[in-house]
Design an enzyme around this catalytic site. Structure first.
Site, PDB file in Angstrom:
ATOM      1  N   HIS A   1       0.600  -1.249   0.165  1.00  0.00           N
ATOM      2  CA  HIS A   1       0.187  -0.100   0.286  1.00  0.00           C
ATOM      3  C   HIS A   1       0.851   1.703  -0.131  1.00  0.00           C
ATOM      4  O   HIS A   1       0.484   2.340  -1.051  1.00  0.00           O
ATOM      5  CB  HIS A   1      -0.634   0.017   1.098  1.00  0.00           C
ATOM      6  CG  HIS A   1      -1.592  -1.464   1.148  1.00  0.00           C
ATOM      7  ND1 HIS A   1      -1.529  -2.470   2.848  1.00  0.00           N
ATOM      8  CD2 HIS A   1      -2.184  -1.639   0.646  1.00  0.00           C
ATOM      9  CE1 HIS A   1      -2.884  -3.049   2.786  1.00  0.00           C
ATOM     10  NE2 HIS A   1      -3.061  -2.556   1.717  1.00  0.00           N
TER      11      HIS A   1
ATOM     12  N   CYS B   1     -12.575 -13.597  -3.231  1.00  0.00           N
ATOM     13  CA  CYS B   1     -13.307 -12.808  -3.992  1.00  0.00           C
ATOM     14  C   CYS B   1     -13.961 -12.145  -4.386  1.00  0.00           C
ATOM     15  O   CYS B   1     -13.971 -11.477  -5.012  1.00  0.00           O
ATOM     16  CB  CYS B   1     -12.054 -13.591  -5.382  1.00  0.00           C
ATOM     17  SG  CYS B   1     -11.063 -14.749  -5.363  1.00  0.00           S
TER      18      CYS B   1
ATOM     19  N   LYS C   1      12.938 -14.414   4.997  1.00  0.00           N
ATOM     20  CA  LYS C   1      13.613 -14.155   4.516  1.00  0.00           C
ATOM     21  C   LYS C   1      14.056 -12.133   5.346  1.00  0.00           C
ATOM     22  O   LYS C   1      15.254 -11.683   5.211  1.00  0.00           O
ATOM     23  CB  LYS C   1      14.637 -13.808   3.181  1.00  0.00           C
ATOM     24  CG  LYS C   1      14.745 -15.290   2.457  1.00  0.00           C
ATOM     25  CD  LYS C   1      15.212 -15.018   1.177  1.00  0.00           C
ATOM     26  CE  LYS C   1      13.665 -15.358  -0.306  1.00  0.00           C
ATOM     27  NZ  LYS C   1      13.682 -14.975  -1.412  1.00  0.00           N
TER      28      LYS C   1
HETATM   29  N1  MSP Z   1      -9.968  -2.389  -2.502  1.00  0.00           N
HETATM   30  C1  MSP Z   1      -9.158  -3.281  -3.516  1.00  0.00           C
HETATM   31  C2  MSP Z   1      -9.167  -1.815  -5.018  1.00  0.00           C
HETATM   32  C3  MSP Z   1     -10.091  -0.987  -4.659  1.00  0.00           C
HETATM   33  S1  MSP Z   1      -9.840   0.451  -6.290  1.00  0.00           S
HETATM   34  C4  MSP Z   1     -11.169   0.689  -6.701  1.00  0.00           C
HETATM   35  C5  MSP Z   1      -7.892  -3.415  -3.257  1.00  0.00           C
HETATM   36  N2  MSP Z   1      -7.617  -3.188  -1.753  1.00  0.00           N
HETATM   37  S2  MSP Z   1      -6.248  -4.468  -1.023  1.00  0.00           S
HETATM   38  O1  MSP Z   1      -6.105  -3.877   0.200  1.00  0.00           O
HETATM   39  O2  MSP Z   1      -6.277  -5.137  -1.581  1.00  0.00           O
HETATM   40  O3  MSP Z   1      -4.920  -3.243  -2.038  1.00  0.00           O
HETATM   41  C6  MSP Z   1      -4.810  -3.475  -3.021  1.00  0.00           C
HETATM   42  C7  MSP Z   1      -3.513  -2.763  -4.341  1.00  0.00           C
HETATM   43  O4  MSP Z   1      -2.378  -2.735  -2.396  1.00  0.00           O
HETATM   44  C8  MSP Z   1      -2.361  -3.453  -4.862  1.00  0.00           C
HETATM   45  O5  MSP Z   1      -3.335  -3.177  -6.505  1.00  0.00           O
HETATM   46  C9  MSP Z   1      -1.127  -1.731  -4.847  1.00  0.00           C
HETATM   47  O6  MSP Z   1      -1.455  -0.981  -5.054  1.00  0.00           O
HETATM   48  C10 MSP Z   1      -1.500  -2.209  -2.653  1.00  0.00           C
HETATM   49  N3  MSP Z   1      -0.459  -3.157  -2.754  1.00  0.00           N
HETATM   50  C11 MSP Z   1      -0.647  -4.609  -1.685  1.00  0.00           C
HETATM   51  N4  MSP Z   1       0.131  -5.081  -1.383  1.00  0.00           N
HETATM   52  C12 MSP Z   1       0.966  -4.780  -2.412  1.00  0.00           C
HETATM   53  C13 MSP Z   1       2.682  -5.386  -3.066  1.00  0.00           C
HETATM   54  N5  MSP Z   1       2.718  -7.367  -2.447  1.00  0.00           N
HETATM   55  N6  MSP Z   1       3.247  -5.086  -3.012  1.00  0.00           N
HETATM   56  C14 MSP Z   1       2.923  -3.782  -4.554  1.00  0.00           C
HETATM   57  N7  MSP Z   1       2.054  -3.358  -4.438  1.00  0.00           N
HETATM   58  C15 MSP Z   1       0.835  -3.591  -3.700  1.00  0.00           C
HETATM   59  O7  MSP Z   1      -7.540  -4.425  -3.811  1.00  0.00           O
END
Ligand code: MSP
Length: 659
Positions: free
Chosen positions: A21, A129, A295
């Protein structure tokens, strides 16, 4: 006026903020700051996604109502952004009443247009999902994302005629090749669109899930969470008739990671089209940070969570690492060692040292006042200036094209060039001769100008460091007031203004997991005795990325001292370096033979040196002096005009380690 609108995904409230995030949101922040620097009017949106099965279940597990649960976790997101120097204009929650009204408005509009129908559906459903899976998507009878068995479920539901928009979307992506970027993700969406698109189930019966926005045309159902969430991008700016919506929607850009490409690359465009809302301009998709939880480095027995490292190593160092390390679009690994390495090499040695050296020279030679360009620039000055101009061009071109790491590389090339320029020009030699004052002025002024441009260029990435640099360079502006066009004009520093040296920007870190070295305010041992070194101080600092201490003397931990490999060596050969008054080339036996160039020729003749035992630093990175490689440094004490070598009390075996 040019406008820029950037959004992050709205994050689910079933997990606390983590590195993924943070990365997306910091990228959005850096892009937003960049556009402000370019003079754009900007709007930056982030927020939380709070409805749906997942949240309802997490709240149930926590034993509280979904809204109370969402309030708590949403609060964590809201609080963390300022701590990471993220300056968003709005934080939206899908439980905000304004948002819920817009979702209902859009649903009604699409329903009235005949784009939503009611039908029974039987299929394989994944709770994680919150959606049905088609036969094509199922892997070994399991959800491909969660690797868990799917549940068979039959339901009468509302469907959005998404399939109808397939051809339009393909045509749009083909005629707007940079709509989804980088290209690999555009190709992924196009590949998906080669198969027939199915309609999208956009409702959930209230008896199964009541934590959602009711359908305006059937209160027995709530809206599917993605239909609710995606609309945040327009509801937050006052769709359908708000001023912000009119101003910013035409330039909207989203940033997401690859995990949510399908809802953003397919559902959202189709929804927009059906609702009569113009398409967004760009969907910017990045890869995943792998933290390899197993790690991760440990500190005091607990696994460090990446976000916890930001306050430990410094916010700007953390932001720099994320933006420099990941190539936008590809995956990257997060590890603490790599973070420390970047901090020490790029920030402490390169940027920190350049800034300290420049200010130290301004203080020493010009009483802290910014000197004029005293003489015409020479070839080296012009070369360095051209480097700076090149970095500005790269910066301007790379950031809008998502090349954050490339923009940083260009800035750091310029920092490296400035450090080399100092080594080459050797201002401390110019300072010895009053007739060379105009040249010294030009050299120091040139360096100050480089630092000023660097302070401007790093501002989107490292706003706090930029602020510090601006302040110490006596530039009466905060990072937010900067404008690239006017604030990078060469020569525009205020002549005579007083700079302030201050503490080092980035203290070196000894090793991952260790605390920062304590910064002692007074220069410990500074004048108690001679400096144990045969070279002027500046020259020692000038060894580029060699592990030199920061310019400000401070107390160090014993561990840092132990990193210096001090050995006794026996001088086997010595000869003067031609055309140099002070350099002598030595072959020293430390158990192996080492070639060392030392600045001791003025006080020691080669004949006297052969057969002597000396003390040397054996693990210095090799350096070239007058074109000759030197693999170590002999220790000596300056005593007035004289220089005395540091030697062991009695002869010892060559290579003996000093501890
Ligand atoms: N609520 C939905 C998004 C709705 S947008 C209209 C969602 N939320 S989430 O909390 O799962 O956030 C997903 C997003 O968090 C990813 O698309 C990315 O922006 C960020 N990331 C979460 N884990 C990540 C990593 N390990 N690496 C990079 N970004 C990642 O999906």
């Amino acid at each position: 006026m040019n406008r820029f609108y950037i959004t992050t995904p709205i994050y689910y409230v079933n997990a606390e903020p983590h590195i993924g995030h943070a990365y997306t949101t910091i990228v959005a922040d850096a892009m937003n700051r960049f556009h402000k620097l370019m003079g754009f009017k900007t709007f930056f949106l982030t927020g939380t996604d709070e409805h749906g099965d997942k949240i309802a279940q997490a709240a149930q597990a926590a034993g509280i109502e979904p809204k109370a649960y969402a309030d708590r976790v949403s609060g964590l997101f809201r609080q963390i952004w300022p701590k990471l120097s993220v300056e968003n204009d709005k934080f939206i929650r899908t439980t905000d009443s304004e948002h819920m009204e817009v979702v209902q408005y859009v649903l009604q509009k699409v329903f009235d247009a005949g784009e939503i129908y009611f039908s029974s559906y039987k299929g394989q459903y994944c709770v994680g999902c919150e959606r049905f899976y088609t036969e094509r998507e199922i892997v070994d009878g399991k959800c491909p994302d969660h690797d868990k068995p799917l549940i068979e479920r039959e339901e009468a539901n509302y469907f959005f005629k998404m399939s109808k928009y397939q051809d339009w979307l393909i045509a749009h992506l083909e005629s707007n090749p940079d709509c989804i970027r980088p290209e690999r993700y555009r190709n992924e969406v196009l590949a998906f669109l080669r198969e027939p698109l199915e309609d999208l189930c956009i409702s959930r019966p209230v008896e199964r899930l009541n934590w959602g926005i009711p359908l305006p045309f059937d209160a027995k159902y709530v809206t599917y969470v993605w239909f609710d969430a995606l609309i945040n991008y327009v509801s937050a700016i006052g769709y359908p008739d708000g001023e912000l919506y009119r101003e910013f929607w035409p330039v909207a850009q989203h940033i997401i990671a690859k995990d949510i490409l399908k809802p953003h690359g397919i559902y959202w465009p189709a929804m927009l089209k059906a609702a009569g809302i113009p398409m967004f301009r760009h969907l910017n998709v990045h890869g995943y940070w792998n933290t390899g939880a197993g790690k991760m480095s440990k500190s005091h027995g607990t696994v460090v969570r990446p976000l916890d490292l930001a306050p430990v190593y410094g916010l700007d160092a953390f932001r720099y690492f994320l933006l420099r390390e990941m190539v936008f679009g590809l995956d990257a690994n997060f590890n603490e060692e790599a973070l420390v390495q970047r901090l020490n090499a790029d920030l402490a040695n390169d940027l920190g040292n350049l800034f300290s050296r420049t200010l130290a020279m301004t203080a020493r030679y010009f009483d802290e006042k910014i000197p004029p360009f005293g003489s015409q620039p020479d070839e080296k000055d012009l070369e360095l200036r051209a480097r700076v101009e090149e970095a500005i061009v790269q910066f301007r071109e790379e950031i809008p094209a998502l090349g954050f790491h490339k923009a940083l590389v260009a800035i750091w090339e310029c920092i490296g060039a400035a450090n080399k320029y100092i080594d080459y020009v050797s201002p401390w030699n110019l300072a010895k001769d009053e007739r060379l004052l105009p040249r010294l002025q030009t050299v120091v002024r040139t360096l100050l100008e480089v630092n000023r441009v660097v302070a401007v260029l790093i501002s989107p990435f490292m706003p706090l460091t930029s602020e510090k640099m601006l302040e110490r360079l006596a530039i009466g502006k905060t990072a937010a007031d900067l404008r690239l066009a006017e604030d990078t004009v060469w020569g525009s520093l205020q002549e005579g203004a007083k700079v302030s040296k201050g503490e080092s920007l980035f203290p070196r870190i000894e090793a991952p997991g260790k605390k920062l070295p304590k910064e002692a305010k007074q220069g410990a041992g500074k004048s108690a005795g001679g400096d144990v070194s045969p070279m002027p101080k500046e020259e020692i600092k000038s060894k580029g990325d060699a592990p030199s201490a920061p310019m400000d003397e401070g107390l160090i931990d014993i561990d840092l001292f132990r990193q210096v490999d001090l050995r006794v060596g026996l001088i086997k050969k010595a000869e003067k370096v031609p055309q140099s008054e002070k350099l002598v080339k030595l072959i020293v036996d430390i158990g192996e033979e080492r070639q060392i160039v030392a600045g001791i020729a003025k006080t020691h003749s080669p004949e006297d040196l052969v057969g002597k035992q000396v003390v040397l630093v054996a693990n210095l990175k090799p350096a070239k002096l007058m074109g000759i490689e030197s693999h170590g440094m002999i220790l000596a004490v300056r005593d007035g005009q004289d220089l005395k070598l540091v030697v062991p009390e009695q002869n010892v075996s060559p290579g003996g380690k000093i501890s």
